[in-house]
Scaffold this active site. Structure first.
Site, PDB file in Angstrom:
ATOM      1  CG  ASP A 131     -32.029 -23.276 -29.510  1.00 56.26           C
ATOM      2  OD1 ASP A 131     -31.077 -24.074 -29.644  1.00 56.26           O
ATOM      3  OD2 ASP A 131     -31.862 -22.066 -29.279  1.00 56.26           O
TER       4      ASP A 131
ATOM      5  CD  GLU B 134     -25.846 -22.443 -30.534  1.00 56.84           C
ATOM      6  OE1 GLU B 134     -24.693 -22.185 -30.922  1.00 56.84           O
ATOM      7  OE2 GLU B 134     -26.874 -22.045 -31.142  1.00 56.84           O
TER       8      GLU B 134
END
Length: 418
Positions: free
Chosen positions: A88, A183
């Site tokens: 991400d 994350e």
């Protein structure tokens, strides 16, 4: 040891340019895992590319995690190591329609980004550029972030995996690959299946400057202050109304101005940082993140915050507050210090890749912070990313190649020392 005699070949840049154009921005307001379905678009591509280089067990699970195994090719009993990066990108800056550009053979000076000339990567603000003369610098066009955090790490692990598979004479133990979602919103290992992963030690490839190995992170808490004010009709409010929004504003106004904030601290200094304020007349909330390198430092800052709140509340005797603190992650050094070989081997691998190792601390956290406390000691190795979470983000092709080489050397060192 001098730079490696291995005849490295790389496709890390081509991979990186492929990955950054896929929008994988995570969403802290979403309750799902992954927080955005679009992260799986990159996960599917990575799993298929891992299968294409020969990792038969590579797959994307229902939670958006990619797992794969590079089988051992040695008779030695070698600890299983994992290399991990996150898919991400930050919610802080848009990651849609990324248009990367490559500044070949950088000769110094500021880099003006083409689609928005007000966006300038200035040497005065980015001193690391001084070490990039002759490198190929990858940036955005100035309208989005780049996603080097952490797609540089993805590309480096993929490049190293391909190289190891294509060069079976390089001896190594079993190597696991883990790519995580979310994350950036602190949920990167929430659904990670460590039993399925089956690793003994891990490394995140999510650091900044080439040569850096990080074995220490912030410890982190989140704090929410909830204020219950006193609501009355504004036309008849004199002496009665106690406005929750104004109470919240007074609390924020009394935070330290010259210390204890992100904009006034560096090095090993922690901070209190308001990240959101919302509400109405009757009820308001303030969200904080609290950061320090020690648990004691966290407790001191949380005590400071509550003392500020109590002092403000003296002026609002009929209003009340509640302070809720939630642990987010802890300094991974507490775990890694019990396994010094994880860092020692990484330092040697960086040296064999021809770089000068630099041991440092992270003013932040990584998936490795939580993995370490879940039983998987996990230092953080450089990926070459700079100015992350912004439109000025950049990374060097040569630094990414050195990170991939570091992974290969690290796999060899674990086998040699077994």
């Amino acid at each position: 040891m001098p730079a490696s005699p291995l005849a490295f070949t790389h496709d890390v840049t081509e991979r990186f340019l492929r990955y950054v154009v896929i929008d994988t921005q995570s969403d802290p307001t979403s309750p799902t895992c992954p927080s955005t379905e679009k992260q799986k678009n990159l996960g599917r591509l990575l799993a298929s590319e891992l299968q294409a280089i020969g990792l038969a067990d590579a797959h994307l699970d229902e939670h958006g995690y990619v797992y794969a195994t590079i089988p051992a090719n040695t008779d030695k009993k070698v600890p299983v190591i994992c290399f991990c990066s996150h898919m991400d990108t930050s919610p802080d800056c848009t990651g849609a329609n990324v248009k990367p550009q490559v500044v070949k053979n950088y000769r110094g000076g500021d880099i003006v980004l083409p689609a928005d000339p007000t966006q300038v990567i200035r040497t005065a603000d980015h001193p690391a550029l001084a070490d990039q003369i002759g490198h190929d610098i990858i940036t955005t066009d100035g309208t989005t972030l780049l996603g080097a955090d952490n797609k540089a790490g993805l590309a480096e692990i993929m490049d190293a995996a391909r190289f190891l598979i294509q060069n079976p004479h390089i001896r190594h133990g079993t190597i696991k690959i883990l790519f995580t979602p979310d994350e950036e919103i602190g949920r990167g290992v929430d659904k990670a299946d460590l039993k399925k992963l089956g690793a003994d030690f891990a490394y995140t490839m999510d650091g900044e400057t080439a040569g850096n190995i990080e074995d220490e992170t912030f410890s982190a808490d989140g704090a929410i202050i909830t204020i219950e004010g006193v609501s009355t009709h504004p036309g008849f409010a004199k002496g009665k109304m106690e406005h929750a929004i104004k109470i919240a504003a007074a609390i924020v106004d009394r935070l330290p101005r010259d210390t204890c904030s992100p904009e006034t601290t560096e090095g090993k200094e922690g901070f209190l940082h308001p990240i959101g304020i919302s509400g109405a007349l009757e009820k308001a909330t303030i969200g904080f993140i609290v950061r320090d390198f020690t648990d004691e430092g966290l407790q001191q800052k949380e005590a400071l915050l509550e003392s500020i709140v109590k002092e403000v509340m003296k002026d609002y005797p009929r209003s009340t507050y509640r302070m809720d603190v939630k642990a987010q992650y802890r300094n991974m050094k507490q775990v890694i210090d019990r396994h010094p070989e994880t860092v020692d081997y990484a330092i040697e691998a960086i040296r064999r890749a021809g770089l000068t190792p630099v041991r440092s601390s992270i003013r932040g956290g990584t998936d490795g912070s939580r993995l370490s406390f879940m039983g998987l000691p996990c230092p953080n190795i450089f990926a070459g990313e700079h100015a992350f979470h912004s439109r000025l983000e950049w990374v060097s092709r040569q630094d990414m190649e050195k990170a991939a080489e570091t992974i290969v050397h690290l796999a060899m060192i674990w086998e040699e020392r077994a």
